[in-house]
Write a protein that holds these residues in place. Structure first.
Motif, short mmCIF file in Angstrom:
data_model
loop_
_atom_site.label_atom_id
_atom_site.label_comp_id
_atom_site.label_asym_id
_atom_site.label_seq_id
_atom_site.Cartn_x
_atom_site.Cartn_y
_atom_site.Cartn_z
N PHE A 56 -28.04 19.94 -24.56
CA PHE A 56 -27.94 19.45 -25.93
C PHE A 56 -28.72 20.36 -26.88
O PHE A 56 -29.76 20.92 -26.52
CB PHE A 56 -28.50 18.02 -26.04
CG PHE A 56 -27.77 17.01 -25.21
CD1 PHE A 56 -26.59 16.43 -25.65
CD2 PHE A 56 -28.27 16.64 -23.97
CE1 PHE A 56 -25.92 15.50 -24.88
CE2 PHE A 56 -27.61 15.71 -23.18
CZ PHE A 56 -26.43 15.14 -23.64
N SER A 57 -28.20 20.45 -28.12
CA SER A 57 -28.92 21.21 -29.15
C SER A 57 -28.58 20.66 -30.53
O SER A 57 -27.61 19.90 -30.70
CB SER A 57 -28.56 22.70 -29.08
OG SER A 57 -27.25 22.92 -29.58
N VAL A 58 -29.37 21.06 -31.51
CA VAL A 58 -29.13 20.71 -32.91
C VAL A 58 -29.08 22.01 -33.72
O VAL A 58 -29.95 22.88 -33.55
CB VAL A 58 -30.25 19.79 -33.46
CG1 VAL A 58 -30.02 19.53 -34.95
CG2 VAL A 58 -30.28 18.48 -32.69
N ASN A 59 -28.06 22.13 -34.56
CA ASN A 59 -27.90 23.32 -35.39
C ASN A 59 -27.91 22.91 -36.87
O ASN A 59 -27.09 22.10 -37.30
CB ASN A 59 -26.58 24.03 -35.06
CG ASN A 59 -26.47 25.38 -35.72
OD1 ASN A 59 -27.07 26.35 -35.27
ND2 ASN A 59 -25.69 25.48 -36.79
N ALA A 60 -28.85 23.45 -37.63
CA ALA A 60 -28.94 23.17 -39.07
C ALA A 60 -28.59 24.45 -39.82
O ALA A 60 -29.10 25.53 -39.50
CB ALA A 60 -30.34 22.70 -39.44
N GLU A 61 -27.73 24.32 -40.84
CA GLU A 61 -27.23 25.49 -41.55
C GLU A 61 -27.23 25.25 -43.06
O GLU A 61 -26.88 24.16 -43.52
CB GLU A 61 -25.81 25.80 -41.07
CG GLU A 61 -25.24 27.11 -41.57
CD GLU A 61 -23.97 27.49 -40.82
OE1 GLU A 61 -23.84 28.64 -40.40
OE2 GLU A 61 -23.11 26.60 -40.62
N GLU A 87 -25.48 19.75 -37.28
CA GLU A 87 -24.55 19.61 -36.17
C GLU A 87 -25.29 19.33 -34.86
O GLU A 87 -26.24 20.04 -34.51
CB GLU A 87 -23.74 20.91 -36.03
CG GLU A 87 -22.71 20.92 -34.93
CD GLU A 87 -21.95 22.24 -34.90
OE1 GLU A 87 -21.46 22.60 -33.81
OE2 GLU A 87 -21.85 22.91 -35.95
N GLY A 88 -24.86 18.29 -34.17
CA GLY A 88 -25.34 18.02 -32.82
C GLY A 88 -24.34 18.54 -31.81
O GLY A 88 -23.13 18.36 -31.97
N ARG A 89 -24.82 19.22 -30.77
CA ARG A 89 -23.93 19.88 -29.82
C ARG A 89 -24.17 19.43 -28.38
O ARG A 89 -25.30 19.13 -28.00
CB ARG A 89 -24.12 21.40 -29.87
CG ARG A 89 -23.76 22.03 -31.19
CD ARG A 89 -24.00 23.52 -31.15
NE ARG A 89 -23.54 24.18 -32.37
CZ ARG A 89 -23.62 25.49 -32.57
NH1 ARG A 89 -24.16 26.26 -31.64
NH2 ARG A 89 -23.18 26.01 -33.71
N VAL A 90 -23.09 19.44 -27.62
CA VAL A 90 -23.15 19.23 -26.17
C VAL A 90 -22.52 20.45 -25.51
O VAL A 90 -21.37 20.80 -25.80
CB VAL A 90 -22.37 17.97 -25.74
CG1 VAL A 90 -22.43 17.81 -24.23
CG2 VAL A 90 -22.93 16.73 -26.43
N GLY A 110 -19.20 19.74 -30.71
CA GLY A 110 -20.22 19.24 -31.62
C GLY A 110 -19.68 18.26 -32.64
O GLY A 110 -18.48 18.19 -32.90
N LEU A 111 -20.59 17.50 -33.23
CA LEU A 111 -20.30 16.64 -34.37
C LEU A 111 -21.09 17.18 -35.55
O LEU A 111 -22.33 17.23 -35.50
CB LEU A 111 -20.68 15.19 -34.08
CG LEU A 111 -20.54 14.22 -35.28
CD1 LEU A 111 -19.09 14.15 -35.74
CD2 LEU A 111 -21.07 12.84 -34.91
N GLN A 112 -20.38 17.57 -36.60
CA GLN A 112 -21.01 18.22 -37.76
C GLN A 112 -20.84 17.36 -39.01
O GLN A 112 -19.73 16.93 -39.34
CB GLN A 112 -20.37 19.59 -37.99
CG GLN A 112 -20.93 20.36 -39.16
CD GLN A 112 -20.10 21.60 -39.47
OE1 GLN A 112 -19.11 21.53 -40.19
NE2 GLN A 112 -20.49 22.74 -38.90
N LEU A 113 -21.95 17.11 -39.69
CA LEU A 113 -21.93 16.46 -41.00
C LEU A 113 -22.21 17.53 -42.05
O LEU A 113 -23.12 18.34 -41.88
CB LEU A 113 -23.00 15.37 -41.07
CG LEU A 113 -22.94 14.29 -40.00
CD1 LEU A 113 -24.10 13.31 -40.16
CD2 LEU A 113 -21.61 13.54 -40.03
N PHE A 114 -21.42 17.54 -43.14
CA PHE A 114 -21.60 18.61 -44.12
C PHE A 114 -21.57 18.09 -45.55
O PHE A 114 -21.02 17.02 -45.84
CB PHE A 114 -20.53 19.70 -43.93
CG PHE A 114 -19.12 19.24 -44.20
CD1 PHE A 114 -18.59 19.25 -45.49
CD2 PHE A 114 -18.30 18.82 -43.17
CE1 PHE A 114 -17.29 18.83 -45.75
CE2 PHE A 114 -17.00 18.40 -43.41
CZ PHE A 114 -16.49 18.40 -44.70
#
Length: 226
Positions: A56-61, A87-90, A110-114
C-alpha cells in the motif's frame, strides 16, 4: 576496545540501514504529461509517494499553472490555476504473490480524489442563427472548478535503483462548474462554428459544459527514489 568498536560499527550500520529503508519509502515525481496538457490547462505538477508497506502507498500531487498555450488578442483574465489530487494505491501483484522485494515492474490500482481550479481568457467562433454568413470571434473570461474521483491503473517501472517511470490511466466522474464573463456569444441565438478538436476545446470553456461528466485521464510520471 574491540567490543566498543564492534558496538560502534553495528550501531552506525543499523542507523544507516534504517535511514536507507526509510528513504526508500519515498518517491518524488514529475508529471511530464501535465506540462503539455492542452485539454484543460498545463501545470508544473509534482507528487510525492509514501510507501506504507510493500503493498500500500499514498501519492499526493499538486501542480501550478505557470503558462498558457493560447494567446488571445484581448485579455479579460490572466491565466492562473492549480490542480491537486490524493491517491491511495494497492500494488496488486505484490499482494497476490506475497512479494516483499520490489521488482522492475509494479502494477497498481488506485482511488484518486482530485480538485482543479483555474481562470483565463478564451475565445469562441460563432455566427448568429438569423444570419450564418456573418462570422465572429468572441474573447471572454473563464473561471473553472472541477472535482471528482478516478479509479487509476498504473505501472511503476524501475529504470535503475533510483529512477522510475510511471505510466497510468484513470476512469471516473467529475463535477465541473464554469462561469463566463464579458461574453457576447449566446447559446440560444448563436451557432458555434468549426469542427474537430478546436470546436471541442472551445465548447469546454463555455458555461454550457458545466455539470457531471465522465472523466478519463492518462499520463507519465518520472520519479526519483529518495
Amino acid at each position: 576496545m574491540k567490543k566498543l568498536l564492534t558496538i560502534f560499527i553495528v550501531t552506525i550500520s543499523t542507523l544507516i540501514f534504517a535511514q536507507e529503508s526509510k528513504e526508500s519509502n519515498w518517491i518524488l515525481k514529475l508529471n511530464a504529461t501535465q506540462l503539455i496538457d492542452v485539454v484543460s490547462y498545463p501545470t508544473l505538477q509534482i507528487s510525492a509517494e509514501r510507501k506504507i508497506n510493500p503493498y500500500f502507498s499514498v501519492n499526493a500531487e499538486i501542480g501550478y499553472q505557470l503558462y498558457d498555450f493560447s494567446k488571445p488578442d484581448t485579455i479579460f483574465l490572466k491565466s492562473k490555476g492549480f490542480k491537486a489530487n490524493l491517491e491511495g494505491r494497492v500494488y496488486l501483484f505484490k499482494m497476490l504473490h506475497s512479494r516483499i522485494e520490489s521488482k522492475r515492474n509494479e502494477f497498481y490500482v488506485g482511488l484518486q480524489l482530485f480538485y482543479r481550479e483555474n481562470e483565463g481568457t478564451n475565445s469562441v467562433d460563432y455566427s448568429p442563427k438569423n444570419d450564418e454568413t456573418k462570422l465572429y470571434t468572441d474573447n471572454f473570461g473563464t473561471k473553472r472548478t472541477a472535482k471528482g474521483f478516478n479509479i487509476t491503473f498504473g505501472n511503476q517501472i524501475s529504470m535503475s535503483k533510483k529512477i522510475i517511470l510511471e505510466p497510468y490511466i484513470g476512469l471516473g466522474l467529475m463535477n465541473r462548474k464554469i462561469d463566463n464573463s464579458d461574453i457576447e456569444y449566446d447559446e440560444i441565438n448563436d451557432t458555434r462554428n468549426g469542427t474537430g478538436l478546436k470546436s471541442l476545446f472551445q465548447k469546454l470553456n463555455l458555461e454550457e459544459s458545466s455539470g457531471n461528466v465522465f472523466n478519463f485521464c492518462f499520463g507519465l510520471r518520472v520519479g526519483y527514489r529518495l
